[in-house]
Design an enzyme around this catalytic site. Structure first.
Site, PDB file in Angstrom:
ATOM      1  CG  HIS A 330     -12.146 -42.403  45.057  1.00 52.10           C
ATOM      2  ND1 HIS A 330     -12.151 -43.573  44.885  1.00 52.10           N
ATOM      3  CD2 HIS A 330     -11.798 -41.947  43.546  1.00 52.10           C
ATOM      4  CE1 HIS A 330     -11.756 -44.180  44.188  1.00 52.10           C
ATOM      5  NE2 HIS A 330     -11.881 -42.448  43.218  1.00 52.10           N
ATOM      6  CG  ASP A 361      -6.028 -45.076  48.523  1.00 53.65           C
ATOM      7  OD1 ASP A 361      -5.196 -44.969  47.372  1.00 53.65           O
ATOM      8  OD2 ASP A 361      -7.078 -44.015  48.628  1.00 53.65           O
ATOM      9  NE  ARG A 365       0.305 -36.076  47.677  1.00 50.68           N
ATOM     10  CZ  ARG A 365      -0.705 -36.414  47.198  1.00 50.68           C
ATOM     11  NH1 ARG A 365      -0.940 -37.889  47.653  1.00 50.68           N
ATOM     12  NH2 ARG A 365      -2.279 -36.548  46.832  1.00 50.68           N
TER      13      ARG A 365
END
Length: 434
Positions: A330, A361, A365
């Protein structure tokens, strides 16, 4: 004489993107959206309110997990190979039967109305322009049907937070299917909110302001539950609410975000009851694997689970019928000191075998990050915070530019590393950092 080609090779997204930026530079124009992640973050923070920045950029606890996500990418180094004899690359990949132009998805990010009104519509439109799947957030600021209309036939998935109201779960699933979602992503790691000091220090929870609950206020089952709450409260008599300036501001925000006329909403008990109902039932802390298994009979859509980091959980997800896994912590927003998603990825891949779709996930970047994730076992990556920063700086165009930059760098990194297609990326391309 050296051999020549009558047809010039295709430039590819990398050189095409560079050309656009450099040609604009000749005319004195610099990119609205920075092309490096550090400057992108700095400018986005300046453009966002403190509440928006805390929610989007904040992490759990002391931020150790968020830092670990980036450190994990730094520990792996690409070893380029020279002169492969290829002038162009194939960035496409197949995921759940859909051929995608690049192995990049837009992760679900809730309450982005903090950053910009109509946020989900602009994000969806940008994703559709690029042909990249958008995972619509269950905590979105526009109903999924409106986002679907903005995206046309472009690929989209729907994120599901499992409510304590099972009829609401069924309603959300039915709406996702009817609105053209191609998969459901069940988020497992947010049955409760993590300890998020940036939000806590501001006393800021966007949902309590009516921001990020549009999937609920547009849902017929949720509306029924709210109506029952309003009726019960009317029978009991009015409740006492302490009137403060902050309470008035909250009431204005709640009324503005609720469907319908603002003035009518200000006089109605329904908008406030909707927020209270959402906070009571939006997520189920007692969710079990047995409940998750019922999805097989509740929707015709394939489902993936998001938030898996342990290989045993990955095996269990497959056993209950998951069609894929989103390996995620997350973005470091739930458990401080947790394992980095990239570090968890190889063991999850080993646990489920080579065929099950895996999406990485958290912490992604750059285009080189995408290469590293695929080399370690992912089929694709999900990008979150960076496109929200682009949204803050340029709306739909900002989202598109951030994603275009990531895809462009992916293309150039592959080309400069001697890789001709996504399918060729493997662990042999990487070495551990000294």
């Amino acid at each position: 004489m050296p051999a020549t080609s009558e047809v010039p090779p295709a430039e590819g997204p990398g050189r095409t993107r560079q050309g656009l930026v450099y040609r604009a530079g000749v005319l004195g124009h610099r990119p609205t959206v920075p092309t490096d992640s550090a400057e992108l973050e700095r400018r986005a923070q300046a453009a966002m309110s403190p509440r928006a920045w805390a929610y989007v950029a904040g992490a759990a606890g002391e931020g150790a997990t968020a830092r670990a996500n980036r450190a994990a990418f730094d520990r792996h180094r690409i070893v380029p190979r020279m002169l492969p004899g290829r002038a162009s690359r194939d960035l496409s990949t197949e995921l759940l039967g859909r051929r995608l132009p690049a192995p990049v998805l837009l992760a679900p990010v809730g309450a982005v109305g903090l950053v910009r009104r109509d946020s989900d519509l602009e994000i969806g439109a940008a994703a559709a322009e690029l042909g990249l799947p958008y995972i619509l957030s269950n905590q979105g600021c526009s109903p999924m049907e409106d986002v679907a209309a903005a995206m046309g036939s472009a690929p989209r998935w729907f994120q599901l937070y499992w409510s304590t109201d099972e009829l609401l779960v069924d309603s959300l699933l039915a709406r996702a299917e009817a609105s053209g979602a191609e998969a459901v992503v069940v988020t497992l790691d947010t049955t409760m909110l993590g300890w998020r000091p940036q939000d806590l220090n501001l006393g800021s929870l966007p949902f309590s302001q009516g921001i990020g609950i549009a999937q609920y206020t547009s849902d017929p089952r949720f509306q029924q539950v709210v109506a029952e709450r309003v009726a019960a409260r009317a029978e009991q008599g009015s409740d006492d609410v302490k009137v403060t300036l902050g309470a008035l501001r909250s009431l204005l925000s709640i009324s503005r975000e609720h469907p319908g006329d603002l003035r009518a909403n200000l006089r109605s008990p329904t908008p406030r009851a909707a927020v209270e109902t959402f906070l009571d039932i939006y997520s189920n802390p007692g969710l079990t694997w047995e409940q998750l298994a019922t999805l097989r009979d509740r929707t015709s859509l394939p489902f993936l689970v998001k938030g898996v980091l342990h290989p045993d959980d990955a095996r269990r997800a497959v056993q209950v019928g998951a069609s894929g896994i989103v390996v995620s912590n997350h973005g470091g927003r739930q458990v401080d000191g947790a394992i980095a998603s990239l570090d968890a990825l190889p063991a999850v891949r080993a646990a489920v075998g080579p065929e099950l779709p895996l999406v990485l996930d958290s912490g992604v970047r750059t285009g080189s990050d995408v290469v590293k994730a695929i080399a370690l076992g992912a089929d694709a990556v999900a990008v979150g915070r960076p496109y929200v920063y682009g949204l803050a700086l340029g709306g739909r165009d900002g989202v598109r530019d951030v994603l275009s930059n990531i895809v462009a760098e992916l293309d150039l990194t592959m080309g400069l590393s001697g890789v001709g297609s996504v399918a060729e990326i493997g662990p042999g391309l990487l070495a551990a950092a000294p």
